[in-house]
Design an enzyme around this catalytic site. Structure first.
Site, PDB file in Angstrom:
ATOM      1  N   CYS A 248       0.846  -1.077   0.094  1.00  0.00           N
ATOM      2  CA  CYS A 248      -0.339  -0.068  -0.329  1.00  0.00           C
ATOM      3  C   CYS A 248       0.683   1.497  -0.508  1.00  0.00           C
ATOM      4  O   CYS A 248       0.440   2.458  -0.310  1.00  0.00           O
ATOM      5  CB  CYS A 248      -0.695   0.467   1.208  1.00  0.00           C
ATOM      6  N   CYS A 421      14.552   9.072  -6.934  1.00  0.00           N
ATOM      7  CA  CYS A 421      13.471   8.698  -6.862  1.00  0.00           C
ATOM      8  C   CYS A 421      12.431   8.632  -5.436  1.00  0.00           C
ATOM      9  O   CYS A 421      12.964   9.460  -5.277  1.00  0.00           O
ATOM     10  CB  CYS A 421      12.930   7.111  -7.462  1.00  0.00           C
TER      11      CYS A 421
END
Lengths: 469, 88
Positions: A248, A421
């Site tokens: 998640c 990132c």
């Protein structure tokens, strides 16, 4: 003699007020933090006393009290449940594995409905990023163990329900003993190793398992090992390769979706506990929240050669599930190690290089949706997916950006590119791609490195005002 | 000659991510082994090979083993590819 003008005196007065208010705020903050500590201690002490008392089976219950009749009246008048069902609920115990997005709504409805005892297992603490879906936890208890926060909320809701918090991870060493103490198990966990562990322990202990999961806009729910039906391993004998699993934190999830699944899971638990029987044994309900559709898929029956519940099971003891699945049950972020240390820089070293004004290109490879959340203004953005597909337009853009920044530098020296990132996994994949592109001379000579820990490390170590998500 | 029909393939969770689409209509033989049907779908989206051992492959909302059993398909049938999700 110096004197102050009216406006200066006004400024002085307001300055004094600011200082007084600041002092008051910090005093109250200290008071609040000490209250939080006292609460945590009280909750812990409470748990310690419970640990000393072994959990004994709930005694059968012969009748409902006047208060109970009033409290549960709306469900008591349902002929399918009735007094008989309510009495069964009152003597039922349910183990909730995971007090997150599924476990919170599940435990909330089970407590509200009058289930006798709820065991709550979670090793984790409440974080601010949990609050959008883990609805038992509030802001004030950020940093506290989820099981204490959940237990406190459930007791406020229904003081007659016994809550037993276990502030620890479910492990092969503890799972079987714990699961044997409960009638029904709800898998509300968030990772693959725990799902296999819970399944095998339920098979070994002979307990029905109500298993739900959610990710992004999708949810799934099945009842395993119930009345001769299949177990999780019958359906999924082999765990998925770790790199194909999205959690998640990386994939995102909408709180309402975990809420819907947690409620459906509570419904199945209640039906089993009250003796009505579940609806999703031998079937899988999938919820597609974007399409607004539920689908019920008929599953296979029990697999005769299942390693856990088959005729000659090989799982006769709990195993090392993290090794079996190639992933961790407690680490939220998988850390890839694709690059050598020389191919990587720390955020500190990158900051130093940035401050020195040395020519370079910073390439941000996150998806657009994450760049919309926050970005470093000097970075060029090309999503990893575009690089993976060797998208011509993106490579053109990259080549241009490099040429532009290279002007005035020594042409022959390989130009430095740093890839960033969110966490430092995708950036490593991107470095590999850029290296292969320079090797076949689709790009000119470059030295490519990635920034370890990504923007999360940047926010933690370099710029405290940079958002974390 | 092989009679063909148009079936709708639904991709869920990881398979939708791999295929880059959530559904499509494809033409397949009316009579086809389950494994062949999977292979036809995998040929369209080779990345699905990564999840083939962990999917629930459902034809008309019913689990089908990826094996040699022959399926009788009709136009409009729904094929679903459902990898497990583990989040919560």
């Amino acid at each position: 003699m110096p004197f102050k003008t009216t406006s200066e005196r006004g400024a002085m007065a307001s300055r004094e007020e600011v200082l007084a208010l600041q002092a008051e705020v910090s005093r109250r903050e200290e008071e609040l933090s000490s209250l939080k500590q006292r609460l945590a201690a009280a909750l812990l002490a409470e748990q310690e006393t419970e640990r000393l008392v072994p959990v004994s089976p709930l005694p059968p219950k012969a009748a409902l009290s006047r208060d109970e009749i009033l409290r549960y009246s709306r469900q008591l008048v349902l002929p399918e449940l009735g007094v008989h069902g309510q009495l069964r609920l009152a003597t039922a115990s349910v183990l909730v594995v995971g007090c997150g997005g599924l476990g919170c709504p599940l435990a909330q409805y089970l407590a509200a409905a009058g289930v006798g005892r709820l065991g709550l297992v979670d090793y984790d603490v409440v974080e601010v990023s949990n609050l959008a879906r883990q609805v038992l936890h509030g802001e004030a208890l950020a940093g506290q163990a989820k099981v204490f926060s959940a237990a406190a909320a459930l007791r406020r809701l229904n003081s007659a329900v016994e809550c037993v918090p276990y502030a620890q991870a479910l492990t092969p060493a503890t799972a079987l003993d714990l699961i044997r103490r409960y009638d029904v198990v709800a898998d509300c966990s968030d990772n693959v190793p725990t799902r296999y562990l819970v399944n095998d322990a339920c098979v070994l202990a002979g307990r029905p398992l109500v298993s739900a999961s959610a990710l992004r806009f999708e949810g799934q729910i099945t009842v395993y090992h119930y009345d001769g039906g299949p177990c999780y391993r019958c359906i999924f004998p082999q765990p998925p390769p770790a790199e194909t699993v999205t959690n998640c934190a990386d994939g995102g999830v909408l709180g309402v979706v975990t809420g819907v699944l947690g409620c459906l899971q509570a419904l199945e638990v209640l039906k089993i506990a009250a003796g009505l029987g579940p609806s999703y044994s031998r079937s899988l309900l999938i919820f597609d929240a974007l399409r607004g559709q539920f689908r019920c898929i008929q599953l296979r029956s029990r697999r005769p050669d299942c390693a856990a519940c088959g005729e000659r099971p090989t799982v006769t003891d709990l195993q090392d599930y993290e090794a079996f699945c190639g992933s961790s049950a407690t680490e939220k972020c998988r850390s890839l190690q694709l690059l050598s240390p020389e191919e990587r820089v720390s955020v500190t070293d990158y900051k130093r290089l940035l401050d020195s004004g040395s020519p370079h290109l910073l390439l941000d490879v996150r998806p657009q949706v994450e760049v919309d959340i926050c970005r470093l203004p000097h970075a060029l953005h090309i999503p990893l997916q575009h690089l993976e597909r060797r998208n011509a337009e993106s490579l053109e853009l990259l080549g241009e950006a490099i040429r532009e920044r290279k002007q005035g530098t020594q042409e022959r020296v390989a130009f430095p590119v740093y890839v960033i990132c969110k966490l430092g996994n995708d950036s490593q994949k991107a470095v590999k791609i850029l290296q292969s592109l320079t090797a076949v001379q689709e790009l000119e000579s470059l030295t490519v490195q990635d920034v370890v820990g990504g923007l999360t490390a940047w926010a933690a170590k370099i710029d405290g005002t940079f958002p974390q998500y | 000659m092989v009679l063909r029909c148009q079936v709708e393939v639904l991709y869920f969770a990881k398979s939708a991510e791999i295929a880059g689409i959530r559904s499509e209509t494809i033409s397949v033989p009316q009579e086809i082994k389950a494994l062949q049907l999977w292979n036809e779908i995998e040929a369209r989206h080779p990345g699905l090979a990564d999840v083939r051992n962990q999917v629930i492959f459902a034809v008309r909302q019913e689990y089908v083993e990826l094996g040699d059993q022959v399926l009788q398909l009709r136009s409009g049938d729904e094929i679903a590819i459902i990898p497990p999700i583990s989040g919560g």
